[in-house]
Design a protein around this motif. Structure first.
Motif, PDB file in Angstrom:
ATOM      1  N   LEU A   1      -1.815  74.591  35.577  1.00  0.00           N
ATOM      2  CA  LEU A   1      -1.613  76.035  35.485  1.00  0.00           C
ATOM      3  C   LEU A   1      -1.038  76.402  34.123  1.00  0.00           C
ATOM      4  O   LEU A   1      -1.496  77.351  33.473  1.00  0.00           O
ATOM      5  CB  LEU A   1      -0.688  76.502  36.609  1.00  0.00           C
ATOM      6  CG  LEU A   1      -0.510  77.995  36.786  1.00  0.00           C
ATOM      7  CD1 LEU A   1      -1.816  78.644  37.223  1.00  0.00           C
ATOM      8  CD2 LEU A   1       0.559  78.271  37.825  1.00  0.00           C
ATOM      9  N   GLN A   2      -0.060  75.650  33.664  1.00  0.00           N
ATOM     10  CA  GLN A   2       0.541  75.890  32.356  1.00  0.00           C
ATOM     11  C   GLN A   2      -0.509  75.736  31.247  1.00  0.00           C
ATOM     12  O   GLN A   2      -0.557  76.554  30.325  1.00  0.00           O
ATOM     13  CB  GLN A   2       1.696  74.923  32.121  1.00  0.00           C
ATOM     14  CG  GLN A   2       2.396  75.137  30.792  1.00  0.00           C
ATOM     15  CD  GLN A   2       3.537  74.163  30.579  1.00  0.00           C
ATOM     16  OE1 GLN A   2       3.681  73.181  31.315  1.00  0.00           O
ATOM     17  NE2 GLN A   2       4.353  74.428  29.586  1.00  0.00           N
ATOM     18  N   ASP A   3      -1.359  74.724  31.337  1.00  0.00           N
ATOM     19  CA  ASP A   3      -2.412  74.524  30.339  1.00  0.00           C
ATOM     20  C   ASP A   3      -3.388  75.699  30.317  1.00  0.00           C
ATOM     21  O   ASP A   3      -3.801  76.151  29.247  1.00  0.00           O
ATOM     22  CB  ASP A   3      -3.168  73.220  30.607  1.00  0.00           C
ATOM     23  CG  ASP A   3      -2.327  71.976  30.331  1.00  0.00           C
ATOM     24  OD1 ASP A   3      -1.272  72.085  29.664  1.00  0.00           O
ATOM     25  OD2 ASP A   3      -2.723  70.885  30.806  1.00  0.00           O
TER      26      ASP A   3
ATOM     27  N   GLY B   1       8.847  76.141  25.403  1.00  0.00           N
ATOM     28  CA  GLY B   1       8.676  74.713  25.172  1.00  0.00           C
ATOM     29  C   GLY B   1       8.435  73.984  26.482  1.00  0.00           C
ATOM     30  O   GLY B   1       8.471  74.554  27.561  1.00  0.00           O
ATOM     31  N   ASP B   2       8.175  72.697  26.369  1.00  0.00           N
ATOM     32  CA  ASP B   2       7.910  71.881  27.557  1.00  0.00           C
ATOM     33  C   ASP B   2       9.218  71.471  28.200  1.00  0.00           C
ATOM     34  O   ASP B   2      10.142  71.047  27.533  1.00  0.00           O
ATOM     35  CB  ASP B   2       7.110  70.632  27.198  1.00  0.00           C
ATOM     36  CG  ASP B   2       5.689  70.971  26.785  1.00  0.00           C
ATOM     37  OD1 ASP B   2       5.207  72.029  27.209  1.00  0.00           O
ATOM     38  OD2 ASP B   2       5.075  70.169  26.058  1.00  0.00           O
ATOM     39  N   ASP B   3       9.255  71.555  29.500  1.00  0.00           N
ATOM     40  CA  ASP B   3      10.431  71.134  30.256  1.00  0.00           C
ATOM     41  C   ASP B   3       9.995  70.007  31.184  1.00  0.00           C
ATOM     42  O   ASP B   3       9.407  70.236  32.219  1.00  0.00           O
ATOM     43  CB  ASP B   3      10.993  72.294  31.078  1.00  0.00           C
ATOM     44  CG  ASP B   3      12.269  71.921  31.801  1.00  0.00           C
ATOM     45  OD1 ASP B   3      12.812  70.839  31.523  1.00  0.00           O
ATOM     46  OD2 ASP B   3      12.713  72.720  32.650  1.00  0.00           O
ATOM     47  N   ASP B   4      10.271  68.782  30.767  1.00  0.00           N
ATOM     48  CA  ASP B   4       9.820  67.615  31.525  1.00  0.00           C
ATOM     49  C   ASP B   4      10.885  67.103  32.483  1.00  0.00           C
ATOM     50  O   ASP B   4      10.847  65.975  32.909  1.00  0.00           O
ATOM     51  CB  ASP B   4       9.423  66.478  30.571  1.00  0.00           C
ATOM     52  CG  ASP B   4       8.152  66.810  29.815  1.00  0.00           C
ATOM     53  OD1 ASP B   4       7.379  67.636  30.323  1.00  0.00           O
ATOM     54  OD2 ASP B   4       7.937  66.243  28.736  1.00  0.00           O
TER      55      ASP B   4
ATOM     56  N   GLN C   1      -3.767  77.622  41.013  1.00  0.00           N
ATOM     57  CA  GLN C   1      -4.071  76.205  41.178  1.00  0.00           C
ATOM     58  C   GLN C   1      -3.744  75.841  42.619  1.00  0.00           C
ATOM     59  O   GLN C   1      -2.705  76.233  43.135  1.00  0.00           O
ATOM     60  CB  GLN C   1      -3.226  75.335  40.244  1.00  0.00           C
ATOM     61  CG  GLN C   1      -3.669  75.331  38.810  1.00  0.00           C
ATOM     62  CD  GLN C   1      -4.975  74.588  38.621  1.00  0.00           C
ATOM     63  OE1 GLN C   1      -5.253  73.582  39.260  1.00  0.00           O
ATOM     64  NE2 GLN C   1      -5.802  75.121  37.742  1.00  0.00           N
ATOM     65  N   SER C   2      -4.607  75.078  43.252  1.00  0.00           N
ATOM     66  CA  SER C   2      -4.296  74.625  44.607  1.00  0.00           C
ATOM     67  C   SER C   2      -3.477  73.340  44.528  1.00  0.00           C
ATOM     68  O   SER C   2      -3.587  72.580  43.577  1.00  0.00           O
ATOM     69  CB  SER C   2      -5.567  74.395  45.417  1.00  0.00           C
ATOM     70  OG  SER C   2      -6.336  73.380  44.826  1.00  0.00           O
TER      71      SER C   2
ATOM     72  N   LEU D   1       2.254  68.855  43.323  1.00  0.00           N
ATOM     73  CA  LEU D   1       2.769  70.132  42.847  1.00  0.00           C
ATOM     74  C   LEU D   1       3.002  70.094  41.334  1.00  0.00           C
ATOM     75  O   LEU D   1       2.646  71.019  40.615  1.00  0.00           O
ATOM     76  CB  LEU D   1       4.068  70.485  43.583  1.00  0.00           C
ATOM     77  CG  LEU D   1       4.747  71.787  43.199  1.00  0.00           C
ATOM     78  CD1 LEU D   1       3.838  72.978  43.471  1.00  0.00           C
ATOM     79  CD2 LEU D   1       6.059  71.928  43.966  1.00  0.00           C
ATOM     80  N   ARG D   2       3.579  69.012  40.855  1.00  0.00           N
ATOM     81  CA  ARG D   2       3.830  68.874  39.416  1.00  0.00           C
ATOM     82  C   ARG D   2       2.520  68.857  38.637  1.00  0.00           C
ATOM     83  O   ARG D   2       2.391  69.501  37.597  1.00  0.00           O
ATOM     84  CB  ARG D   2       4.622  67.607  39.133  1.00  0.00           C
ATOM     85  CG  ARG D   2       4.879  67.381  37.657  1.00  0.00           C
ATOM     86  CD  ARG D   2       6.230  66.739  37.431  1.00  0.00           C
ATOM     87  NE  ARG D   2       6.481  66.416  36.058  1.00  0.00           N
ATOM     88  CZ  ARG D   2       6.892  67.268  35.146  1.00  0.00           C
ATOM     89  NH1 ARG D   2       7.091  68.526  35.454  1.00  0.00           N
ATOM     90  NH2 ARG D   2       7.128  66.884  33.910  1.00  0.00           N
ATOM     91  N   ALA D   3       1.520  68.134  39.131  1.00  0.00           N
ATOM     92  CA  ALA D   3       0.216  68.079  38.463  1.00  0.00           C
ATOM     93  C   ALA D   3      -0.436  69.461  38.433  1.00  0.00           C
ATOM     94  O   ALA D   3      -0.994  69.877  37.406  1.00  0.00           O
ATOM     95  CB  ALA D   3      -0.692  67.073  39.164  1.00  0.00           C
ATOM     96  N   SER D   4      -0.344  70.191  39.529  1.00  0.00           N
ATOM     97  CA  SER D   4      -0.906  71.542  39.576  1.00  0.00           C
ATOM     98  C   SER D   4      -0.162  72.477  38.638  1.00  0.00           C
ATOM     99  O   SER D   4      -0.767  73.340  37.995  1.00  0.00           O
ATOM    100  CB  SER D   4      -0.863  72.087  41.002  1.00  0.00           C
ATOM    101  OG  SER D   4      -1.714  71.336  41.833  1.00  0.00           O
TER     102      SER D   4
END
Length: 98
Positions: free
Chosen positions: A51-53, A94-97, A27-28, A44-47
């Motif tokens: 990437l995780q998805d 799991g998700d780490d928010d 992901q860029s 960076l968080r959005a990318s």
């Protein structure tokens, strides 16, 4: 944060490998030269989420294909024991928010 006059986007990269498969994911991360640090971190968080998805989709497809190959046509029905899936695909963190 990347710097320089002719700056190209940063690349966030993950490599999945197992005994039977491997795949690269990228992901860029958009970063303008005068961009604030908080904006860069938001990008960076959005990318990272994208990437995780992508990785989750890929692994889910592989798991479904494996189950069908084993004669388990109903993917939502009875599955293999969790231990076998963890050996093959790794443990779900799991998700780490944070």
């Amino acid at each position: 944060m990347p710097g320089g006059k002719n700056q190209s986007p940063a690349i966030l990269k993950a490599i999945y490998s197992s005994p039977t498969d491997s795949k690269d994911f990228e992901q860029s991360v958009a970063a303008a030269r005068h961009e604030a640090k908080s904006k860069y971190l938001a990008n960076l968080r959005a990318s990272s989420k994208k990437l995780q998805d992508e990785i989750n989709k890929y692994l889910t497809e592989n798991m479904e294909a494996d189950k069908k190959a084993q004669g388990q046509a109903d993917v939502t029905g009875t599955s293999r024991p969790d231990e076998l899936e963890e050996q093959r695909y790794g443990e779900e963190a799991g998700d780490d928010d944070t």
